[in-house]
Design a protein around this motif. Structure first.
Motif: not given
Length: 192
Positions: A107-109, A145-146, A164-168, A183-186
């Motif tokens: 649950g952390h970002t 999330t990163v 988890g999730q990668f966001y740009f 490959s970084a599908q959320n």
């Protein structure tokens, strides 16, 4: 500084001198303050649990050959009062190619700003180990999330984010794949 499973609690912002290292396993309770790492090219092999971070800042190229945990944990001293941590690279390189691991707790970002990250490859199996001895981000759950802002990621092997999730966001970020795939599908709530 030998951690010996102890805890460092920051009472103010702290900039470490060039020859300072944290060795062993321990916790750093930032108390919503900043910690600036040494201003020279250095390698750390420690395992650090970081809670209540305002920002962990690089001031020189840095080699991570240990594990950094961001977010709350039973091992950390204080209760987590913030669900977001910041790693500010100030344009410096974070070399994770020596098995460096960054764990983003459930649950952390983790917000990574203006950082060049070298030597990433996917985790192999549930227990660890990475292809080619490279480093990776370990996401504890689908809500980990990163967020990358103005970063460059250099792969050292194929990288597939499976949880988890990668966001740009914000400033443009680049993934330098070379001959590898990324490959970084959320995978939020199991959705691809």
């Amino acid at each position: 500084v030998t951690m010996n499973s102890g805890t460092i609690v920051l009472g103010d912002h702290l900039a470490l001198a060039d020859n300072v290292k944290f060795n062993g396993v321990g916790s750093v309770d930032f108390g919503l303050r900043n910690l600036v790492l040494p201003g020279r090219d250095i390698t750390w092999t420690s395992t650090l649990y970081m809670v209540n971070t305002a920002a962990l800042e690089l001031s020189a190229p840095f080699k991570l050959n240990g594990t950094w945990f961001f977010g709350s944990t039973g091992v950390a001293a204080g209760a987590q009062t913030r669900s977001r941590s910041v790693l500010d690279g100030h344009g410096m390189m974070l070399d994770m190619s020596l098995h460096g691991t960054i764990v983003v707790r459930a649950g952390h970002t983790l917000e990574v700003n203006n950082c060049v990250i070298k030597g990433l490859a996917s985790q192999q199996g549930a227990g660890g180990g990475v292809s080619g001895g490279m480093g990776f981000f370990l996401m504890e759950d689908q809500y980990s999330t990163v967020s990358f802002n103005g970063c460059t990621l250099h792969l050292g092997g194929n990288y597939t984010l499976t949880q988890g999730q990668f966001y740009f966001y914000g400033q443009p970020s680049t993934v330098m794949c070379g001959s590898y795939s990324f490959s970084a599908q959320n995978n939020f709530n199991g959705a691809a």
